[in-house]
Design a protein around this motif. Structure first.
Motif, mmCIF file in Angstrom:
data_model
loop_
_atom_site.group_PDB
_atom_site.id
_atom_site.type_symbol
_atom_site.label_atom_id
_atom_site.label_comp_id
_atom_site.label_asym_id
_atom_site.label_seq_id
_atom_site.Cartn_x
_atom_site.Cartn_y
_atom_site.Cartn_z
ATOM 1 N N GLN A 49 0.685 -1.271 -0.079
ATOM 2 C CA GLN A 49 -0.089 -0.128 -0.125
ATOM 3 C C GLN A 49 0.878 1.211 0.173
ATOM 4 O OE1 GLN A 49 -2.200 -0.810 3.478
ATOM 5 N NE2 GLN A 49 -3.823 -1.676 2.447
ATOM 6 N N ARG A 50 1.890 1.163 0.683
ATOM 7 C CA ARG A 50 2.759 2.389 0.664
ATOM 8 C C ARG A 50 3.556 2.566 -0.572
ATOM 9 N NH1 ARG A 50 5.329 0.572 4.782
ATOM 10 N NH2 ARG A 50 7.147 -0.455 3.904
ATOM 11 N N ARG A 51 3.774 1.536 -1.210
ATOM 12 C CA ARG A 51 4.735 1.863 -2.338
ATOM 13 C C ARG A 51 3.719 1.858 -3.821
ATOM 14 N NH1 ARG A 51 10.077 -1.503 -4.918
ATOM 15 N NH2 ARG A 51 10.276 -0.071 -6.384
ATOM 16 N N TYR A 52 2.696 1.084 -3.678
ATOM 17 C CA TYR A 52 1.663 1.464 -4.888
ATOM 18 C C TYR A 52 0.566 1.779 -4.647
ATOM 19 C CZ TYR A 52 5.412 -1.872 -6.391
ATOM 20 O OH TYR A 52 6.801 -2.497 -6.986
ATOM 21 N N ARG A 53 0.538 3.137 -4.365
ATOM 22 C CA ARG A 53 -0.657 3.882 -3.865
ATOM 23 C C ARG A 53 -1.924 3.968 -4.814
ATOM 24 N NH1 ARG A 53 0.547 6.565 0.917
ATOM 25 N NH2 ARG A 53 2.957 6.911 1.353
ATOM 26 N N HIS A 54 -1.479 3.755 -6.202
ATOM 27 C CA HIS A 54 -2.392 3.721 -7.211
ATOM 28 C C HIS A 54 -3.283 2.617 -7.277
ATOM 29 C CE1 HIS A 54 0.817 1.729 -8.925
ATOM 30 N NE2 HIS A 54 -0.053 1.065 -10.047
ATOM 31 N N LEU A 55 -2.803 1.494 -6.695
ATOM 32 C CA LEU A 55 -3.607 0.120 -6.504
ATOM 33 C C LEU A 55 -4.753 0.021 -5.678
ATOM 34 C CD1 LEU A 55 -0.780 -2.384 -7.044
ATOM 35 C CD2 LEU A 55 -2.171 -1.473 -8.746
ATOM 36 N N PHE A 102 -2.038 -3.095 -15.851
ATOM 37 C CA PHE A 102 -0.760 -3.988 -15.535
ATOM 38 C C PHE A 102 0.217 -2.946 -14.653
ATOM 39 C CE2 PHE A 102 -2.340 -6.145 -19.053
ATOM 40 C CZ PHE A 102 -2.178 -7.490 -18.876
ATOM 41 N N ALA A 103 0.786 -3.651 -13.559
ATOM 42 C CA ALA A 103 1.922 -3.083 -12.675
ATOM 43 C C ALA A 103 2.683 -4.005 -12.400
ATOM 44 C CB ALA A 103 1.114 -2.543 -11.578
ATOM 45 N N HIS A 104 4.183 -3.639 -12.558
ATOM 46 C CA HIS A 104 5.155 -4.362 -11.956
ATOM 47 C C HIS A 104 5.529 -4.219 -10.668
ATOM 48 C CE1 HIS A 104 8.427 -7.215 -12.975
ATOM 49 N NE2 HIS A 104 9.101 -6.732 -12.067
ATOM 50 N N ILE A 105 5.192 -5.547 -9.844
ATOM 51 C CA ILE A 105 5.339 -5.341 -8.362
ATOM 52 C C ILE A 105 6.596 -5.779 -8.034
ATOM 53 C CG2 ILE A 105 4.346 -6.259 -6.339
ATOM 54 C CD1 ILE A 105 2.398 -4.313 -7.983
ATOM 55 N N TYR A 106 7.375 -5.028 -7.205
ATOM 56 C CA TYR A 106 8.564 -5.366 -6.322
ATOM 57 C C TYR A 106 8.463 -5.783 -5.013
ATOM 58 C CZ TYR A 106 11.273 -4.154 -10.631
ATOM 59 O OH TYR A 106 11.679 -4.118 -11.755
ATOM 60 N N LEU A 107 8.913 -6.834 -4.365
ATOM 61 C CA LEU A 107 8.742 -7.175 -3.101
ATOM 62 C C LEU A 107 9.697 -6.371 -2.073
ATOM 63 C CD1 LEU A 107 8.196 -10.745 -3.192
ATOM 64 C CD2 LEU A 107 6.616 -9.099 -4.037
ATOM 65 N N ALA A 108 10.685 -5.755 -2.791
ATOM 66 C CA ALA A 108 11.529 -4.924 -1.777
ATOM 67 C C ALA A 108 11.694 -3.702 -2.641
ATOM 68 C CB ALA A 108 12.806 -5.731 -1.380
ATOM 69 N N ASP A 109 12.039 -2.677 -1.746
ATOM 70 C CA ASP A 109 12.602 -1.373 -2.609
ATOM 71 C C ASP A 109 13.952 -1.401 -2.598
ATOM 72 O OD1 ASP A 109 13.186 1.257 -3.447
ATOM 73 O OD2 ASP A 109 11.047 1.950 -2.747
ATOM 74 N N PHE A 110 14.518 -1.645 -3.937
ATOM 75 C CA PHE A 110 16.056 -1.532 -4.037
ATOM 76 C C PHE A 110 16.855 -0.485 -4.116
ATOM 77 C CE2 PHE A 110 14.667 -6.287 -5.152
ATOM 78 C CZ PHE A 110 15.446 -6.897 -4.219
ATOM 79 N N ALA A 111 15.866 0.401 -4.766
ATOM 80 C CA ALA A 111 16.348 1.987 -5.114
ATOM 81 C C ALA A 111 16.469 2.805 -3.861
ATOM 82 C CB ALA A 111 15.391 2.571 -6.056
ATOM 83 N N GLN A 112 15.499 2.484 -2.986
ATOM 84 C CA GLN A 112 15.424 3.220 -1.711
ATOM 85 C C GLN A 112 15.233 2.407 -0.639
ATOM 86 O OE1 GLN A 112 12.881 7.068 -2.188
ATOM 87 N NE2 GLN A 112 12.226 5.872 -3.394
ATOM 88 N N PRO A 113 16.323 1.433 0.141
ATOM 89 C CA PRO A 113 16.279 0.454 1.052
ATOM 90 C C PRO A 113 15.868 1.105 2.225
ATOM 91 C CG PRO A 113 18.432 0.640 -0.224
ATOM 92 C CD PRO A 113 17.905 1.725 -0.616
ATOM 93 N N GLU A 114 15.749 2.391 2.618
ATOM 94 C CA GLU A 114 15.308 2.868 3.750
ATOM 95 C C GLU A 114 13.678 2.606 4.018
ATOM 96 O OE1 GLU A 114 15.533 6.226 1.063
ATOM 97 O OE2 GLU A 114 16.890 4.570 1.634
ATOM 98 N N LEU A 115 13.151 2.547 2.825
ATOM 99 C CA LEU A 115 11.622 2.354 2.681
ATOM 100 C C LEU A 115 11.230 0.979 3.044
ATOM 101 C CD1 LEU A 115 10.721 4.786 -0.364
ATOM 102 C CD2 LEU A 115 11.040 5.490 2.138
ATOM 103 N N ASN A 116 12.077 0.199 3.083
ATOM 104 C CA ASN A 116 11.734 -1.478 3.563
ATOM 105 C C ASN A 116 11.438 -1.402 5.062
ATOM 106 O OD1 ASN A 116 12.035 -2.417 0.802
ATOM 107 N ND2 ASN A 116 14.321 -2.262 0.995
ATOM 108 N N ASP A 117 10.695 -2.480 5.252
ATOM 109 C CA ASP A 117 10.740 -2.665 6.723
ATOM 110 C C ASP A 117 11.293 -4.041 7.077
ATOM 111 O OD1 ASP A 117 9.273 -2.731 9.456
ATOM 112 O OD2 ASP A 117 7.994 -4.351 8.580
ATOM 113 N N TRP A 118 12.312 -3.710 7.932
ATOM 114 C CA TRP A 118 12.966 -4.970 8.380
ATOM 115 C C TRP A 118 12.818 -5.123 9.842
ATOM 116 C CZ3 TRP A 118 16.261 -7.780 5.303
ATOM 117 C CH2 TRP A 118 16.752 -7.182 4.218
ATOM 118 N N LEU A 119 12.355 -6.379 10.098
ATOM 119 C CA LEU A 119 11.936 -7.113 11.339
ATOM 120 C C LEU A 119 12.666 -8.346 11.980
ATOM 121 C CD1 LEU A 119 9.752 -6.717 13.806
ATOM 122 C CD2 LEU A 119 8.179 -8.057 12.219
ATOM 123 N N VAL A 120 12.979 -8.302 13.137
ATOM 124 C CA VAL A 120 13.679 -9.377 13.623
ATOM 125 C C VAL A 120 12.666 -10.017 14.668
ATOM 126 C CG1 VAL A 120 14.960 -8.055 15.254
ATOM 127 C CG2 VAL A 120 15.479 -10.460 14.777
#
Length: 211
Positions: A49-55, A102-120
């Protein structure tokens, strides 16, 4: 001075190091999910939802359905499919006003890594879909709700603990919890390394782990 430490000691130290790197932390017992599911759907949904707001909400759920059930006739094929999805993304077909888009969906943001959610997450109980024994990994690292790294920690002060033993324990997930293995790298060649750990005495020993 005799140094004593348990695997819990190294688990806590590993979590602290990851927190220092910007990871979030959550204990497995506090996560609201099906006990047979290893995916964290709310985190995955929030990322999409955060990355693909148009969907639309429906299109987002279509994407989640494709991600949670990678295609393949066996575990290795499903693992390969998941790896391809994670690395290259996929094309999602959805409709707006009865017109195909059609939309190409990426499971991680490689261009802006800080936008990914990393959880341990530690001590997450996962039940087998075939009624077998439940498993509880030491640590799992999630990327946008997807399990990408599994830790089986061993104390360097335990003379019976070694990389082979850790890998054997981790490998039980491959057979008893296929969803975990499909959505992670358990079918790949293990990466084994020593992680220097500061002992209470001030000396440094290698904490053996497999991930």
């Amino acid at each position: 001075m005799t140094v004593t430490a348990t695997e819990s000691t190294f688990e806590e130290a590993t979590i602290e190091r990851l927190l220092a790197q910007g990871y979030r932390y959550q204990h497995g017992s506090t996560i609201d999910r099906s006990p047979q599911s290893v995916l964290l759907i709310p985190e995955l949904r929030a990322y999409l939802q955060r990355r693909y707001r148009h969907l639309s909400a429906h299109a987002i759920e279509q994407a989640i359905d494709l991600i949670r059930a990678p295609e393949g006739v066996n575990l290795e094929r499903r693992n390969l499919t998941f790896h391809r999805l994670l690395r290259s993304g996929f094309d999602l077909r959805y409709e707006v006003d009865n017109k195909a888009h059609f939309a190409h969906i990426y499971l991680a943001d490689f261009a802006q890594p800080e936008l990914n959610d990393w959880l341990v997450v530690n001590q997450l109980t996962i039940e087998s879909s075939d009624g077998g024994n439940a498993r509880r990994p030491d640590l799992i690292i999630y990327l946008n709700g997807l399990p990408v790294v599994l830790f089986e920690l061993k104390s360097p002060w335990d003379s019976y603990a070694d990389v082979a033993g850790a890998y054997n324990i981790a490998s039980t997930f491959r057979n008893s919890l296929p969803l975990t293995a499909s959505a992670s790298s358990l079918t790949a060649r293990p990466r084994c390394m020593a992680w220097p750990t500061a002992a209470l005495s001030g000396t440094h020993r290698g904490n053996r782990l497999t991930a």
